[in-house]
Scaffold this motif. Structure first.
Motif, PDB file in Angstrom:
ATOM      1  N   GLN A   1      40.299  43.934  42.223  1.00  0.00           N
ATOM      2  CA  GLN A   1      40.233  42.785  43.121  1.00  0.00           C
ATOM      3  C   GLN A   1      41.094  43.002  44.357  1.00  0.00           C
ATOM      4  O   GLN A   1      40.797  42.458  45.431  1.00  0.00           O
ATOM      5  N   GLY A   2      42.127  43.813  44.222  1.00  0.00           N
ATOM      6  CA  GLY A   2      42.935  44.145  45.388  1.00  0.00           C
ATOM      7  C   GLY A   2      42.119  44.807  46.481  1.00  0.00           C
ATOM      8  O   GLY A   2      42.471  44.724  47.664  1.00  0.00           O
ATOM      9  N   GLY A   3      41.013  45.483  46.111  1.00  0.00           N
ATOM     10  CA  GLY A   3      40.125  46.062  47.112  1.00  0.00           C
ATOM     11  C   GLY A   3      39.439  44.992  47.942  1.00  0.00           C
ATOM     12  O   GLY A   3      39.242  45.155  49.153  1.00  0.00           O
ATOM     13  N   ILE A   4      39.043  43.886  47.300  1.00  0.00           N
ATOM     14  CA  ILE A   4      38.458  42.767  48.039  1.00  0.00           C
ATOM     15  C   ILE A   4      39.489  42.202  49.010  1.00  0.00           C
ATOM     16  O   ILE A   4      39.202  41.973  50.197  1.00  0.00           O
ATOM     17  N   GLU A   5      40.695  41.992  48.500  1.00  0.00           N
ATOM     18  CA  GLU A   5      41.742  41.405  49.328  1.00  0.00           C
ATOM     19  C   GLU A   5      42.136  42.354  50.459  1.00  0.00           C
ATOM     20  O   GLU A   5      42.315  41.930  51.606  1.00  0.00           O
ATOM     21  N   GLY A   6      42.260  43.639  50.140  1.00  0.00           N
ATOM     22  CA  GLY A   6      42.599  44.605  51.175  1.00  0.00           C
ATOM     23  C   GLY A   6      41.517  44.721  52.231  1.00  0.00           C
ATOM     24  O   GLY A   6      41.809  44.906  53.418  1.00  0.00           O
ATOM     25  N   GLY A   7      40.246  44.611  51.815  1.00  0.00           N
ATOM     26  CA  GLY A   7      39.157  44.652  52.784  1.00  0.00           C
ATOM     27  C   GLY A   7      39.221  43.501  53.770  1.00  0.00           C
ATOM     28  O   GLY A   7      38.960  43.673  54.968  1.00  0.00           O
ATOM     29  N   LEU A   8      39.575  42.312  53.277  1.00  0.00           N
ATOM     30  CA  LEU A   8      39.717  41.160  54.173  1.00  0.00           C
ATOM     31  C   LEU A   8      40.924  41.324  55.088  1.00  0.00           C
ATOM     32  O   LEU A   8      40.888  40.937  56.264  1.00  0.00           O
ATOM     33  N   VAL A   9      42.004  41.902  54.556  1.00  0.00           N
ATOM     34  CA  VAL A   9      43.175  42.180  55.392  1.00  0.00           C
ATOM     35  C   VAL A   9      42.797  43.133  56.525  1.00  0.00           C
ATOM     36  O   VAL A   9      43.177  42.930  57.690  1.00  0.00           O
TER      37      VAL A   9
ATOM     38  N   ASP B   1      32.969  52.568  35.185  1.00  0.00           N
ATOM     39  CA  ASP B   1      33.771  51.362  35.411  1.00  0.00           C
ATOM     40  C   ASP B   1      32.873  50.287  36.012  1.00  0.00           C
ATOM     41  O   ASP B   1      32.372  50.434  37.125  1.00  0.00           O
ATOM     42  N   ILE B   2      32.660  49.186  35.295  1.00  0.00           N
ATOM     43  CA  ILE B   2      31.736  48.155  35.756  1.00  0.00           C
ATOM     44  C   ILE B   2      32.176  47.545  37.080  1.00  0.00           C
ATOM     45  O   ILE B   2      31.344  47.153  37.906  1.00  0.00           O
ATOM     46  N   VAL B   3      33.480  47.478  37.316  1.00  0.00           N
ATOM     47  CA  VAL B   3      33.971  46.920  38.578  1.00  0.00           C
ATOM     48  C   VAL B   3      33.601  47.840  39.741  1.00  0.00           C
ATOM     49  O   VAL B   3      33.122  47.389  40.786  1.00  0.00           O
ATOM     50  N   ALA B   4      33.800  49.139  39.555  1.00  0.00           N
ATOM     51  CA  ALA B   4      33.411  50.091  40.592  1.00  0.00           C
ATOM     52  C   ALA B   4      31.895  50.137  40.761  1.00  0.00           C
ATOM     53  O   ALA B   4      31.385  50.269  41.881  1.00  0.00           O
ATOM     54  N   LEU B   5      31.157  50.009  39.659  1.00  0.00           N
ATOM     55  CA  LEU B   5      29.696  50.019  39.732  1.00  0.00           C
ATOM     56  C   LEU B   5      29.168  48.827  40.521  1.00  0.00           C
ATOM     57  O   LEU B   5      28.141  48.920  41.199  1.00  0.00           O
ATOM     58  N   GLY B   6      29.852  47.702  40.436  1.00  0.00           N
ATOM     59  CA  GLY B   6      29.447  46.532  41.204  1.00  0.00           C
ATOM     60  C   GLY B   6      30.109  46.453  42.562  1.00  0.00           C
ATOM     61  O   GLY B   6      29.807  45.546  43.349  1.00  0.00           O
ATOM     62  N   GLY B   7      30.999  47.392  42.842  1.00  0.00           N
ATOM     63  CA  GLY B   7      31.704  47.400  44.115  1.00  0.00           C
ATOM     64  C   GLY B   7      31.388  48.642  44.912  1.00  0.00           C
ATOM     65  O   GLY B   7      30.290  48.807  45.440  1.00  0.00           O
ATOM     66  N   VAL B   8      32.341  49.555  44.965  1.00  0.00           N
ATOM     67  CA  VAL B   8      32.215  50.719  45.838  1.00  0.00           C
ATOM     68  C   VAL B   8      30.978  51.554  45.523  1.00  0.00           C
ATOM     69  O   VAL B   8      30.276  52.006  46.438  1.00  0.00           O
ATOM     70  N   LEU B   9      30.658  51.768  44.249  1.00  0.00           N
ATOM     71  CA  LEU B   9      29.520  52.620  43.906  1.00  0.00           C
ATOM     72  C   LEU B   9      28.183  51.949  44.208  1.00  0.00           C
ATOM     73  O   LEU B   9      27.164  52.628  44.344  1.00  0.00           O
ATOM     74  N   HIS B  10      28.177  50.636  44.310  1.00  0.00           N
ATOM     75  CA  HIS B  10      26.935  49.913  44.596  1.00  0.00           C
ATOM     76  C   HIS B  10      26.622  49.881  46.085  1.00  0.00           C
ATOM     77  O   HIS B  10      25.452  49.886  46.479  1.00  0.00           O
ATOM     78  N   PHE B  11      27.657  49.864  46.914  1.00  0.00           N
ATOM     79  CA  PHE B  11      27.442  49.661  48.344  1.00  0.00           C
ATOM     80  C   PHE B  11      27.670  50.911  49.190  1.00  0.00           C
ATOM     81  O   PHE B  11      27.363  50.916  50.376  1.00  0.00           O
TER      82      PHE B  11
ATOM     83  N   PHE C   1      41.327  52.142  44.165  1.00  0.00           N
ATOM     84  CA  PHE C   1      40.953  52.568  42.813  1.00  0.00           C
ATOM     85  C   PHE C   1      40.087  51.473  42.192  1.00  0.00           C
ATOM     86  O   PHE C   1      40.498  50.314  42.126  1.00  0.00           O
ATOM     87  N   GLY C   2      38.884  51.840  41.751  1.00  0.00           N
ATOM     88  CA  GLY C   2      37.994  50.849  41.150  1.00  0.00           C
ATOM     89  C   GLY C   2      37.751  49.677  42.078  1.00  0.00           C
ATOM     90  O   GLY C   2      37.812  48.522  41.661  1.00  0.00           O
ATOM     91  N   ASN C   3      37.426  49.960  43.322  1.00  0.00           N
ATOM     92  CA  ASN C   3      37.332  48.942  44.370  1.00  0.00           C
ATOM     93  C   ASN C   3      36.184  47.969  44.104  1.00  0.00           C
ATOM     94  O   ASN C   3      35.039  48.372  43.926  1.00  0.00           O
ATOM     95  N   ALA C   4      36.490  46.662  44.111  1.00  0.00           N
ATOM     96  CA  ALA C   4      35.491  45.629  43.841  1.00  0.00           C
ATOM     97  C   ALA C   4      34.908  45.016  45.106  1.00  0.00           C
ATOM     98  O   ALA C   4      34.067  44.120  45.017  1.00  0.00           O
ATOM     99  N   ALA C   5      35.325  45.475  46.280  1.00  0.00           N
ATOM    100  CA  ALA C   5      34.862  44.873  47.534  1.00  0.00           C
ATOM    101  C   ALA C   5      33.394  45.194  47.792  1.00  0.00           C
ATOM    102  O   ALA C   5      32.860  46.183  47.293  1.00  0.00           O
ATOM    103  N   ASN C   6      32.744  44.349  48.606  1.00  0.00           N
ATOM    104  CA  ASN C   6      31.346  44.609  48.973  1.00  0.00           C
ATOM    105  C   ASN C   6      31.218  45.239  50.357  1.00  0.00           C
ATOM    106  O   ASN C   6      30.107  45.463  50.835  1.00  0.00           O
ATOM    107  N   HIS C   7      32.343  45.524  51.006  1.00  0.00           N
ATOM    108  CA  HIS C   7      32.325  46.253  52.275  1.00  0.00           C
ATOM    109  C   HIS C   7      33.725  46.775  52.547  1.00  0.00           C
ATOM    110  O   HIS C   7      34.714  46.280  52.002  1.00  0.00           O
ATOM    111  N   PHE C   8      33.793  47.790  53.397  1.00  0.00           N
ATOM    112  CA  PHE C   8      35.080  48.339  53.797  1.00  0.00           C
ATOM    113  C   PHE C   8      34.922  48.909  55.198  1.00  0.00           C
ATOM    114  O   PHE C   8      34.292  49.945  55.394  1.00  0.00           O
ATOM    115  N   ASN C   9      35.481  48.216  56.165  1.00  0.00           N
ATOM    116  CA  ASN C   9      35.243  48.547  57.567  1.00  0.00           C
ATOM    117  C   ASN C   9      36.260  49.547  58.111  1.00  0.00           C
ATOM    118  O   ASN C   9      37.430  49.540  57.730  1.00  0.00           O
ATOM    119  N   ASN C  10      35.774  50.380  59.018  1.00  0.00           N
ATOM    120  CA  ASN C  10      36.632  51.291  59.778  1.00  0.00           C
ATOM    121  C   ASN C  10      35.847  51.779  60.990  1.00  0.00           C
ATOM    122  O   ASN C  10      35.296  52.878  60.987  1.00  0.00           O
TER     123      ASN C  10
END
Length: 456
Positions: free
Chosen positions: A246-254, A320-330, A275-284
């Motif tokens: 979940q920190g990946g979601i929060e870090g993505g918003l930051v 990892d289901i969290v990564a599968l629904g997060g970084v690996l999905h998008f 690690f095991g990022n749950a975010a649905n996007h990561f901008n750069n």
């Protein structure tokens, strides 16, 4: 069963993928019909899409906890059989049962025509009981924690700021264990912003609200303030942001907020590792500018370009289901998930037990071992389109930017393979591509430049 890693560089998107090949099956980019909604779509549609995604991945749910390997756990692992950890797990189990029953009872009260005022009182009482339990038994009241283990910091470390945001179900003790192991691993003091747990079920609901509605909770605002303060500090040369779950979601918003407010010359001092990022996007975003074209005779050397944020890497377990629904999905969607991706062929979601202990294995002296199965996995370079659409060989560089960390990294690594002193090709491994690996035991990365490769 054969396992291997292939490197798939999408240079035109400034992204790199270390992708797992499992029985010749590779993760491919979905077609337009199967492409997930953009993260700027309607929050209600995003929420529905996430619920459907969770149902489709439900078979991977045990992969959060397994493999257990209780007999091989260390004192800093979340499932190490200590009294404290057993108590924490018991509290989470009890809370999960309580929360499921509580949520299921709400529609029943409505169907039974219970007066609205009584339902409201029941709701407030139920949430108050949950809050009291998690705060007294799991979280404590510290919002920011600092690693407590002794590390021998090297010259220059005092000009670095290392921050960590934890994932779901992490109370005070587990967050302290996380930042202590991170401190041992990288030989630096680590500050943790405590993303307080409300119990697993309520944490998952909070994840959906943050991810689909872009809602900034208090710990997101606190993290943003700390990261921004460090980037604006003239005494700080580097800010490293470590994110889990979940920190990946929060870090993505930051990061989204930072991109709105800070210039590139400050953001380039920021590095992000998840690690095991749950975010649905990561901008750069990439920046591009002319490089004194009046002094350049060839069109290939006209531009300077790079990413706003200095460096981003994502680490994920394939089961990892969290990564599968997060970084690996998008991650296969162009310009949706920026940064390099390293995929380990295993399951598990806990930071210390399933990520750090397997990717940055500590020895008895609490120093990272120079070898482990993940970092030693072979990587096969996969030829593809070059930088900015240039279709030449992957070791060629079209432009010679002064700041192009991602563009320069792959050609530099490939040059190691092609130009060995004895004329033989060097086998490339994960550790050759992982920038975070170079920070182990207090070390620092070698800065690759495109000009280093071009001169070959």
């Amino acid at each position: 069963m054969t396992l291997g890693l292939s490197l798939l560089p999408f240079l035109c998107d400034t992204k790199y993928f270390l992708k797992l090949q499992h029985n010749s099956a590779t993760m491919t980019c979905q077609g337009e019909e199967g492409t997930p909604l953009p993260y700027t779509a309607s929050p209600i549609r995003l929420l529905w899409g996430d619920l459907c995604l969770f149902v489709s991945l439900i078979g991977h749910l045990p992969g959060i906890f397994f493999p257990l390997h209780i007999c091989r756990t260390d004192a800093l692992d979340e499932f190490y059989p200590s009294i404290h950890n057993i108590f924490i797990v018991a509290v989470h189990i009890a809370l999960s049962v309580y929360q499921v029953v509580f949520l299921a009872s709400l529609p029943l009260l409505v169907l039974c025509m219970v007066p609205g005022l009584w339902i409201l009182a029941y709701l407030v009482l139920g949430l108050a009981i949950n809050y009291a339990v998690v705060m007294l038994l799991l979280n404590g009241f510290e919002q920011v924690l600092v690693s407590q283990v002794p590390v021998a910091e090297r010259p220059g470390h005092d000009r670095e700021c290392w921050l960590y945001i934890n994932g779901i179900a992490a109370g005070h003790r587990w967050v302290q264990m996380n930042i202590d192991q991170l401190s041992y691993t990288f030989g630096r003091k680590v500050t943790g912003v405590h993303n307080r747990t409300a119990g697993i079920v309520f944490d998952l609901i909070e994840c959906l609200i943050q991810r689909d509605f872009s809602y900034a909770t208090g710990d997101i605002r606190r993290s943003y303030a700390l990261v921004k303060k460090a980037l604006l500090d003239p005494e700080c040369d580097k800010v490293v942001l470590l994110l889990h779950s979940q920190g990946g979601i929060e870090g993505g918003l930051v990061i989204d907020w930072l991109l709105d407010e800070l210039p590139h010359d400050l953001l380039r001092h920021l590095e992000v590792y998840t690690f095991g990022n749950a975010a649905n996007h990561f901008n750069n975003p990439r920046w591009t500018k002319l490089a004194r074209p009046e002094l350049v005779q060839t069109q290939d050397l006209v531009h300077q370009f790079g990413q706003s944020i200095g460096h981003i890497e994502h680490y994920a377990n394939s089961g990892d289901i969290v990564a599968l629904g997060g970084v690996l999905h998008f991650v296969d969607i162009p310009n949706r998930y920026m940064g390099r991706l390293f995929v380990r062929p295993s399951s598990g979601h806990l930071l210390n037990m399933h990520y750090l202990s397997t990717m940055f294995t500590l020895g008895p002296d609490m120093k990272v071992l120079e070898s482990n199965p993940f970092m030693d996995m072979e990587v096969e370079p996969w030829a593809t389109a070059g930088i900015n659409g240039y279709s030449g060989p992957p070791h060629r560089v079209r432009y010679r930017p002064t700041l192009a960390r991602d563009e320069a990294f792959l050609p530099a690594a490939l040059s190691l393979q092609r130009f060995q002193p004895n004329g033989t090709a060097r086998v490339l491994r994960v550790k050759d591509f992982s920038r975070l690996w170079q920070y182990r035991n207090g070390g620092s990365p070698h800065e690759y430049r495109a000009t280093d490769v071009y001169d070959h």
